[in-house]
Design a protein around this motif. Structure first.
Motif, PDB file in Angstrom:
ATOM      1  N   GLU A 156     103.350  36.263  94.919  1.00  0.00           N
ATOM      2  CA  GLU A 156     105.004  35.136  94.171  1.00  0.00           C
ATOM      3  C   GLU A 156     104.566  34.371  92.877  1.00  0.00           C
ATOM      4  O   GLU A 156     105.211  33.813  92.133  1.00  0.00           O
ATOM      5  N   LEU A 157     103.047  34.549  92.779  1.00  0.00           N
ATOM      6  CA  LEU A 157     103.311  33.299  91.851  1.00  0.00           C
ATOM      7  C   LEU A 157     102.215  34.566  90.200  1.00  0.00           C
ATOM      8  O   LEU A 157     101.641  33.642  89.451  1.00  0.00           O
ATOM      9  N   LEU A 158     101.921  35.549  90.020  1.00  0.00           N
ATOM     10  CA  LEU A 158     102.035  36.766  89.591  1.00  0.00           C
ATOM     11  C   LEU A 158     102.948  38.114  90.083  1.00  0.00           C
ATOM     12  O   LEU A 158     102.275  38.981  90.081  1.00  0.00           O
ATOM     13  N   PRO A 159     104.268  37.688  89.780  1.00  0.00           N
ATOM     14  CA  PRO A 159     104.799  38.953  90.493  1.00  0.00           C
ATOM     15  C   PRO A 159     105.096  39.535  89.213  1.00  0.00           C
ATOM     16  O   PRO A 159     106.335  40.394  89.067  1.00  0.00           O
ATOM     17  N   PHE A 160     104.053  40.301  87.897  1.00  0.00           N
ATOM     18  CA  PHE A 160     104.371  41.516  87.092  1.00  0.00           C
ATOM     19  C   PHE A 160     104.420  42.370  88.012  1.00  0.00           C
ATOM     20  O   PHE A 160     105.020  43.441  87.488  1.00  0.00           O
ATOM     21  N   CYS A 161     104.032  42.538  88.944  1.00  0.00           N
ATOM     22  CA  CYS A 161     103.675  44.144  90.574  1.00  0.00           C
ATOM     23  C   CYS A 161     104.103  43.786  90.764  1.00  0.00           C
ATOM     24  O   CYS A 161     104.725  43.534  91.808  1.00  0.00           O
ATOM     25  N   THR A 162     105.004  45.652  90.654  1.00  0.00           N
ATOM     26  CA  THR A 162     106.452  46.031  91.858  1.00  0.00           C
ATOM     27  C   THR A 162     105.979  47.144  92.457  1.00  0.00           C
ATOM     28  O   THR A 162     106.956  47.119  93.497  1.00  0.00           O
ATOM     29  N   ASP A 163     105.079  47.579  92.220  1.00  0.00           N
ATOM     30  CA  ASP A 163     104.319  48.486  93.279  1.00  0.00           C
ATOM     31  C   ASP A 163     103.015  47.993  93.849  1.00  0.00           C
ATOM     32  O   ASP A 163     102.181  48.519  92.956  1.00  0.00           O
ATOM     33  N   PHE A 164     103.002  48.397  95.020  1.00  0.00           N
ATOM     34  CA  PHE A 164     101.898  47.443  95.150  1.00  0.00           C
ATOM     35  C   PHE A 164     101.225  48.462  96.289  1.00  0.00           C
ATOM     36  O   PHE A 164      99.751  48.406  96.132  1.00  0.00           O
ATOM     37  N   SER A 165     101.638  49.759  95.583  1.00  0.00           N
ATOM     38  CA  SER A 165     100.177  51.143  95.834  1.00  0.00           C
ATOM     39  C   SER A 165      99.993  50.840  94.769  1.00  0.00           C
ATOM     40  O   SER A 165      98.542  51.264  94.890  1.00  0.00           O
ATOM     41  N   LYS A 166     100.068  50.451  93.578  1.00  0.00           N
ATOM     42  CA  LYS A 166      99.486  50.738  92.553  1.00  0.00           C
ATOM     43  C   LYS A 166      97.903  49.902  91.875  1.00  0.00           C
ATOM     44  O   LYS A 166      97.060  49.708  91.193  1.00  0.00           O
ATOM     45  N   VAL A 167      98.193  48.422  93.276  1.00  0.00           N
ATOM     46  CA  VAL A 167      97.098  47.229  92.473  1.00  0.00           C
ATOM     47  C   VAL A 167      95.745  48.266  93.402  1.00  0.00           C
ATOM     48  O   VAL A 167      95.450  48.825  94.373  1.00  0.00           O
ATOM     49  N   VAL A 168      94.930  47.659  92.138  1.00  0.00           N
ATOM     50  CA  VAL A 168      93.230  47.914  92.965  1.00  0.00           C
ATOM     51  C   VAL A 168      91.971  46.918  93.212  1.00  0.00           C
ATOM     52  O   VAL A 168      92.213  45.807  92.052  1.00  0.00           O
ATOM     53  N   SER A 169      91.634  46.618  94.003  1.00  0.00           N
ATOM     54  CA  SER A 169      91.510  45.466  94.601  1.00  0.00           C
ATOM     55  C   SER A 169      90.029  45.889  95.196  1.00  0.00           C
ATOM     56  O   SER A 169      89.867  46.873  95.697  1.00  0.00           O
ATOM     57  N   ILE A 170      88.874  44.719  95.137  1.00  0.00           N
ATOM     58  CA  ILE A 170      87.839  45.012  95.576  1.00  0.00           C
ATOM     59  C   ILE A 170      87.263  43.944  97.027  1.00  0.00           C
ATOM     60  O   ILE A 170      86.264  43.411  96.853  1.00  0.00           O
ATOM     61  N   GLN A 171      89.102  43.158  97.706  1.00  0.00           N
ATOM     62  CA  GLN A 171      88.478  42.048  97.973  1.00  0.00           C
ATOM     63  C   GLN A 171      88.356  40.779  97.231  1.00  0.00           C
ATOM     64  O   GLN A 171      87.427  40.133  97.686  1.00  0.00           O
TER      65      GLN A 171
END
Length: 442
Positions: A70-85
């Motif tokens: 909610e505090l970094l809402p530039f991403c509107t397509d969470f399928s594109k998120v790249v995360s390694i926890q």
């Protein structure tokens, strides 16, 4: 909720689309912020959402960055998120460090326990996610080691080609090993970090390559989460001061932005002071402030704390802004002070790379000069893992750590020895039980 890019220069304030690949303002070449028209009306409700997500096993919630989306809402397509926890890093009480610096207590937020061993992971999850959103096929950075290691890991996860420019002066092998193992195209250049940075900026402006140094505002969005997570871990009890190492100064700038946004949105009622500590011979921000210069006073950086060996930091104006917003401070510490502080951090069973230890060394200096009161609630941020530069640690404890000697900032071609004040070197004993017991006093 809309996100857009905005120039930070007060006489400009130009706004451009968040889908632009711009890294600086097209009008004045000022630095850019990712700016939002937030729609948060109940901060206490959002705090409870953050807390609840800590027990969730969803990919976004397992990330100590995207958990606070909610505090970094530039991403509107969470399928594109790249995360390694990434993030999910602890806050440690450090009683031996507190005694050493002269505080009643001291907490250390250890970003070196990120997946690739540094705070850069906080920024790379958002930076590479933005590259993914834009459909970029190649990402690049200049690096003293940690940035390249992190970018290589995240780009590998995203299936994006990664290219990193490293210099041939004092790069830790622990960091280089990561970039090589994650499959990055690694280009080693003659010269220092600032020369590498100049070249990578030129190439990314001329070719379809996405730049992921801290001049990229989306990288700094993820680094805001260090502050958000810290405050969550402290049940939103705001410390008096947050101390951070000063290298390229993107982290300092992101801390200021996070604190200002949280304050303006009503999450916190006061702003902790952002205090930036640089190495004595890599202190361009300090020199700029002391000279009251409207332009950065560049230096030829020399320090064994290689992660902050930067003489021309790109994010210096954001760091100045962070200090202005929070009534912050900047100072420097010597190589000897860094080395001894690092050894003391180790005595608390924590450990960090040399650049991280500038925070504890700086706090000790500022307590002695009465800038910091012994009763202050202080959090020092450790930015990198002990194993990033193990040679430094071993050399210190074996009384063989040296720095380049200078006279009036000119290298003399010889080396000065750093005292191993708190050395804990190996003890050579013959392979005999009685001899071992004698050494142990048993």
């Amino acid at each position: 909720m809309s996100a857009y890019l905005k120039c930070i220069e007060k006489n400009c304030n130009k706004t451009i689309s968040s889908t632009s690949k711009a890294y600086v303002c097209p009008n004045c070449e000022g630095l850019l912020d990712v700016t939002y028209d937030f729609e948060i009306f109940d901060p206490e409700k959002i705090k409870q959402i953050f807390l609840k997500r800590r027990s969730s096993n969803s990919l976004l919630d397992l990330s100590g960055v995207w958990r606070y989306r909610e505090l970094l809402p530039f991403c509107t397509d969470f399928s594109k998120v790249v995360s390694i926890q990434e993030d999910n890093t602890p806050v440690y009480e450090a009683p031996r460090c507190a005694k050493y610096v002269g505080l009643k207590k001291l907490n250390l937020k250890h970003q070196g326990l990120n997946p690739t061993g540094s705070f850069k992971d906080n920024g790379m999850t958002t930076g590479v996610t933005q590259a993914n959103l834009l459909g970029s096929k190649i990402v690049a950075c200049a690096s003293t080691g940690n940035t390249s290691a992190s970018m290589a890991a995240y780009a590998a996860r995203a299936g994006i080609r990664e290219v990193m420019f490293i210099h041939d002066q004092q790069i830790g092998l622990g960091k280089l090993a990561q970039s090589l193992d994650y499959g990055a195209t690694t280009i080693q250049l003659e010269g220092d970090f600032d020369e590498s940075m100049r070249l990578v900026k030129e190439i990314t402006l001329e070719r379809d390559v996405y730049l992921l140094n801290s001049i990229n505002p989306f990288r700094l969005e993820g680094q805001k989460a260090i502050i958000i997570e810290l405050l969550c871990q402290q049940d939103w009890k705001v410390p008096d001061r947050i101390v951070v190492p000063g290298g390229n100064l993107g982290n300092s700038g992101s801390f200021g932005k996070a604190i200002k946004e949280l304050y303006d949105l009503g999450f916190i009622e006061k702003m902790p002071m952002v205090t930036i500590i640089q190495a004595q011979r890599a202190n361009p921000l300090y020199q700029t402030l002391i000279d009251r210069s409207p332009r950065l006073v560049k230096v030829e950086a020399q320090t064994l704390a290689t992660a902050i060996k930067i003489g021309n930091p790109v994010s210096w104006k954001k760091a100045v802004r962070a200090m202005e917003w929070t009534r912050g401070w900047c100072d420097f510490v010597s190589e000897q002070e860094i080395a001894d502080a690092k050894a003391i951090i180790g005595r608390d069973g924590i450990g960090c790379e040399p650049a991280s230890a500038t925070t504890v060394a700086g706090i000790r200096k500022l307590v002695q000069t009465k800038e910091i009161d012994p009763d202050e609630d202080v959090v020092a941020v450790l930015t990198g893992n002990l194993l990033k530069d193990p040679d430094y640690t071993v050399n210190y404890h074996q009384n063989s750590l040296y720095q380049e000697a200078t006279y009036r900032n000119e290298l003399l071609g010889k080396k000065d020895k750093i005292r191993s004040t708190f050395a804990n070197g190996p003890i050579k004993v013959r392979a005999d039980k009685e001899a071992i017991l004698k050494v142990l006093g048993l």
